[in-house]
Design an enzyme around this catalytic site. Sequence first.
Site, short mmCIF file in Angstrom:
data_model
loop_
_atom_site.label_atom_id
_atom_site.label_comp_id
_atom_site.label_asym_id
_atom_site.label_seq_id
_atom_site.Cartn_x
_atom_site.Cartn_y
_atom_site.Cartn_z
CB THR A 125 -6.29 1.32 -3.33
OG1 THR A 125 -6.67 0.14 -3.94
CG2 THR A 125 -6.99 1.19 -2.07
CG ASP A 126 -8.32 0.00 -7.99
OD1 ASP A 126 -8.05 -0.73 -7.21
OD2 ASP A 126 -8.18 -0.54 -9.47
CD GLU A 127 -8.50 -3.66 -3.29
OE1 GLU A 127 -9.25 -3.81 -2.14
OE2 GLU A 127 -7.81 -4.40 -3.68
CE1 TYR A 153 -4.93 -2.05 1.48
CE2 TYR A 153 -6.55 -2.64 -0.30
CZ TYR A 153 -5.36 -1.84 0.21
OH TYR A 153 -4.60 -1.18 -0.83
CE LYS A 157 -4.23 2.92 0.94
NZ LYS A 157 -2.99 3.25 1.40
P1 NAD Z 1 3.30 -3.90 0.82
O1 NAD Z 1 2.71 -4.68 1.77
O2 NAD Z 1 4.30 -4.68 -0.04
O3 NAD Z 1 4.33 -2.81 1.59
C1 NAD Z 1 3.96 -2.01 2.78
C2 NAD Z 1 5.12 -1.57 3.51
O4 NAD Z 1 4.65 -0.78 4.65
C3 NAD Z 1 6.13 -2.53 4.24
O5 NAD Z 1 7.37 -2.36 3.71
C4 NAD Z 1 5.79 -2.43 5.59
O6 NAD Z 1 6.99 -2.73 6.42
C5 NAD Z 1 5.37 -0.95 5.56
N1 NAD Z 1 4.54 -0.85 6.89
C6 NAD Z 1 3.60 -1.42 7.41
N2 NAD Z 1 3.02 -0.88 8.33
C7 NAD Z 1 3.75 -0.03 8.87
C8 NAD Z 1 3.71 0.93 9.70
N3 NAD Z 1 3.04 1.06 10.58
N4 NAD Z 1 4.62 1.91 9.68
C9 NAD Z 1 5.60 2.09 8.83
N5 NAD Z 1 5.54 1.03 7.81
C10 NAD Z 1 4.84 0.26 7.75
O7 NAD Z 1 2.49 -2.98 0.20
P2 NAD Z 1 2.29 -2.25 -1.47
O8 NAD Z 1 1.80 -3.28 -2.28
O9 NAD Z 1 3.78 -2.04 -1.80
O10 NAD Z 1 1.37 -1.20 -1.26
C11 NAD Z 1 1.98 0.26 -1.02
C12 NAD Z 1 0.78 1.20 -1.06
O11 NAD Z 1 0.23 1.40 -2.09
C13 NAD Z 1 -0.55 0.95 -0.04
O12 NAD Z 1 -0.68 1.85 0.78
C14 NAD Z 1 -1.11 0.38 -0.67
O13 NAD Z 1 -2.58 0.50 -0.13
C15 NAD Z 1 -1.15 0.88 -1.96
N6 NAD Z 1 -1.64 0.16 -3.38
C16 NAD Z 1 -1.22 -0.91 -3.65
C17 NAD Z 1 -1.52 -1.46 -4.84
C18 NAD Z 1 -0.88 -2.97 -5.40
O14 NAD Z 1 -1.36 -3.56 -6.19
N7 NAD Z 1 -0.12 -3.42 -4.47
C19 NAD Z 1 -2.40 -0.82 -5.76
C20 NAD Z 1 -2.87 0.57 -5.32
C21 NAD Z 1 -2.45 1.04 -4.27
O1 DAU Z 2 -6.58 -2.69 -6.72
C1 DAU Z 2 -5.41 -2.37 -5.86
C2 DAU Z 2 -5.42 -3.36 -4.95
O2 DAU Z 2 -4.79 -4.46 -5.64
C3 DAU Z 2 -4.20 -3.09 -3.63
O3 DAU Z 2 -5.21 -1.92 -2.92
C4 DAU Z 2 -4.10 -3.92 -2.79
O4 DAU Z 2 -3.11 -3.49 -1.85
C5 DAU Z 2 -3.32 -5.13 -3.70
O5 DAU Z 2 -3.21 -6.14 -2.64
C6 DAU Z 2 -4.35 -5.46 -4.79
O6 DAU Z 2 -5.43 -6.22 -4.02
P1 DAU Z 2 -6.31 -7.44 -4.83
O7 DAU Z 2 -7.04 -8.01 -3.87
O8 DAU Z 2 -6.89 -7.23 -5.95
O9 DAU Z 2 -4.84 -8.45 -4.97
P2 DAU Z 2 -4.56 -9.92 -4.83
O10 DAU Z 2 -3.33 -10.04 -5.43
O11 DAU Z 2 -4.86 -10.45 -3.54
O12 DAU Z 2 -5.74 -10.76 -5.58
C7 DAU Z 2 -6.05 -10.28 -6.82
C8 DAU Z 2 -7.23 -11.10 -7.39
O13 DAU Z 2 -6.81 -12.44 -7.33
C9 DAU Z 2 -8.18 -11.08 -6.50
O14 DAU Z 2 -9.61 -11.23 -7.56
C10 DAU Z 2 -8.34 -12.56 -5.90
C11 DAU Z 2 -7.61 -13.50 -6.47
N1 DAU Z 2 -6.66 -14.40 -5.97
C12 DAU Z 2 -5.91 -13.96 -5.03
C13 DAU Z 2 -4.94 -14.72 -4.37
C14 DAU Z 2 -3.97 -14.28 -3.36
C15 DAU Z 2 -6.74 -15.86 -6.29
O15 DAU Z 2 -7.56 -15.90 -6.90
N2 DAU Z 2 -5.93 -16.55 -5.70
C16 DAU Z 2 -4.97 -16.24 -4.81
O16 DAU Z 2 -4.38 -16.97 -4.23
#
Ligand code: NAD
Ligand code: DAU
Length: 340
Positions: A125-127, A153, A157
């Site tokens: 992730t970019d985080e 988190y 990562k």
């Molecule tokens: P998500 O929370 O929707 O899904 C995570 C999945 O992993 C679920 O199906 C869960 O059951 C499974 N899981 C959790 N723990 C596990 C374990 N111990 N063993 C096997 N499976 C397990 O997450 P997402 O948003 O789809 O993110 C997927 C990946 O992409 C993550 O690694 C996250 O860090 C990365 N990522 C997410 C974003 C975003 O914006 N959502 C952006 C960049 C990177």
């Molecule tokens: O940048 C990639 C990341 O993006 C991934 O690595 C993470 O898995 C994914 O969850 C996401 O992280 P963020 O913290 O950016 O996403 P989130 O949707 O939780 O929040 C997006 C922005 O919105 C953040 O600035 C917090 C704000 N927010 C979030 C929630 C849930 C609110 O203002 N209100 C809310 O209720």
Amino acid sequence: MKIVVTGGAGFIGGNFVYYLLKNHAEDFVICYDKLTYAGNLETLEDALKNKNFKFVKGDISNRAEVYKLFEEEKPDVIVNFAAESHVDRSIEDPELFLRTNIIGTSILLDACKKFGIKRFHQVSTDEVYGDLPLDRPDLFFTEKTNLHTSSPYSASKASADLLVQAYSRTYQIPATISRCSNNYGPYHFPEKLIPLMIINALNEKKLPVYGKGINVRDWLYVEDHCSAIDLIIRNGKVGEIYNVGGHNEKTNIDVVKTILKILGKSEDLIEFVTDRKGHDQRYAIDPTKIETELGWTPKTKFDDGIKKTVDWYLKNKSWWEKIISGEYQNYYSKMYEHRL
Ligand code: NAD
Ligand code: DAU
């Protein structure tokens, strides 16, 4: 190729399973997932009807289960999406993030070392780069930006990324890493900003915006992230990191107002609430490397992607209505009551 998608019952992993089945009929896809609160077999309902797909329930942090998977399936490629992914949950209780995101990744890498693998891809992730200031729109994260994490988190990562690099160098595991910005699209769990706001607005519930809503995220439609990972596992160079993002920076308040506009709902639903602890200000990816070296380009502009996403939630109420009943109610009260 036999491709194991860990975390494939979650948001991005589920979309990636469908991307592979649609674009690579020659491959066999296995989803390996623990089915935590974020994993949902209903997301894979159509995939389960495909002869090139199989689901295996298992935990990446359980060594015996992971080794059994490798022994029985002999995968060519592992794409590791499995993770605890929600920043707010990591602030409440970090331990599970360390176990799944760090130990789980190390066990997958041990399995690659023991049984062999053609490619291990870590979905990062970019985080891991921390944040950028709001008053410097000229700055972007490149692959050379230092790791500088803010939340448990992102620290977990970044630790996993370092392990992947260490195993790659020490044990010659053929690994790649991608670091993507915020995704949005179908099957996104409604604890995250975009689906939470769509669903609350549809239910005429308040929309809880943290702080002043001025934090910036760089949004990418999930299918564009899938196409980037697909290119990396096939054409990416072993040992390399690729940033993925499409220059779609938006403040949170702008995103929320856009959703309300599409749904024809009033901005009176917006409620500013206590800020997230350690809240990252701005994320912004420089995707030059993946664009120039692998020819990747994102296809979906934010204005189109957000309309498609709202439409998906309107058409798939049964998917999210089941999620927001039951345990989700307890989560919502716990996370939002103290913010008001
Ligand atoms: P998500 O929370 O929707 O899904 C995570 C999945 O992993 C679920 O199906 C869960 O059951 C499974 N899981 C959790 N723990 C596990 C374990 N111990 N063993 C096997 N499976 C397990 O997450 P997402 O948003 O789809 O993110 C997927 C990946 O992409 C993550 O690694 C996250 O860090 C990365 N990522 C997410 C974003 C975003 O914006 N959502 C952006 C960049 C990177
Ligand atoms: O940048 C990639 C990341 O993006 C991934 O690595 C993470 O898995 C994914 O969850 C996401 O992280 P963020 O913290 O950016 O996403 P989130 O949707 O939780 O929040 C997006 C922005 O919105 C953040 O600035 C917090 C704000 N927010 C979030 C929630 C849930 C609110 O203002 N209100 C809310 O209720």
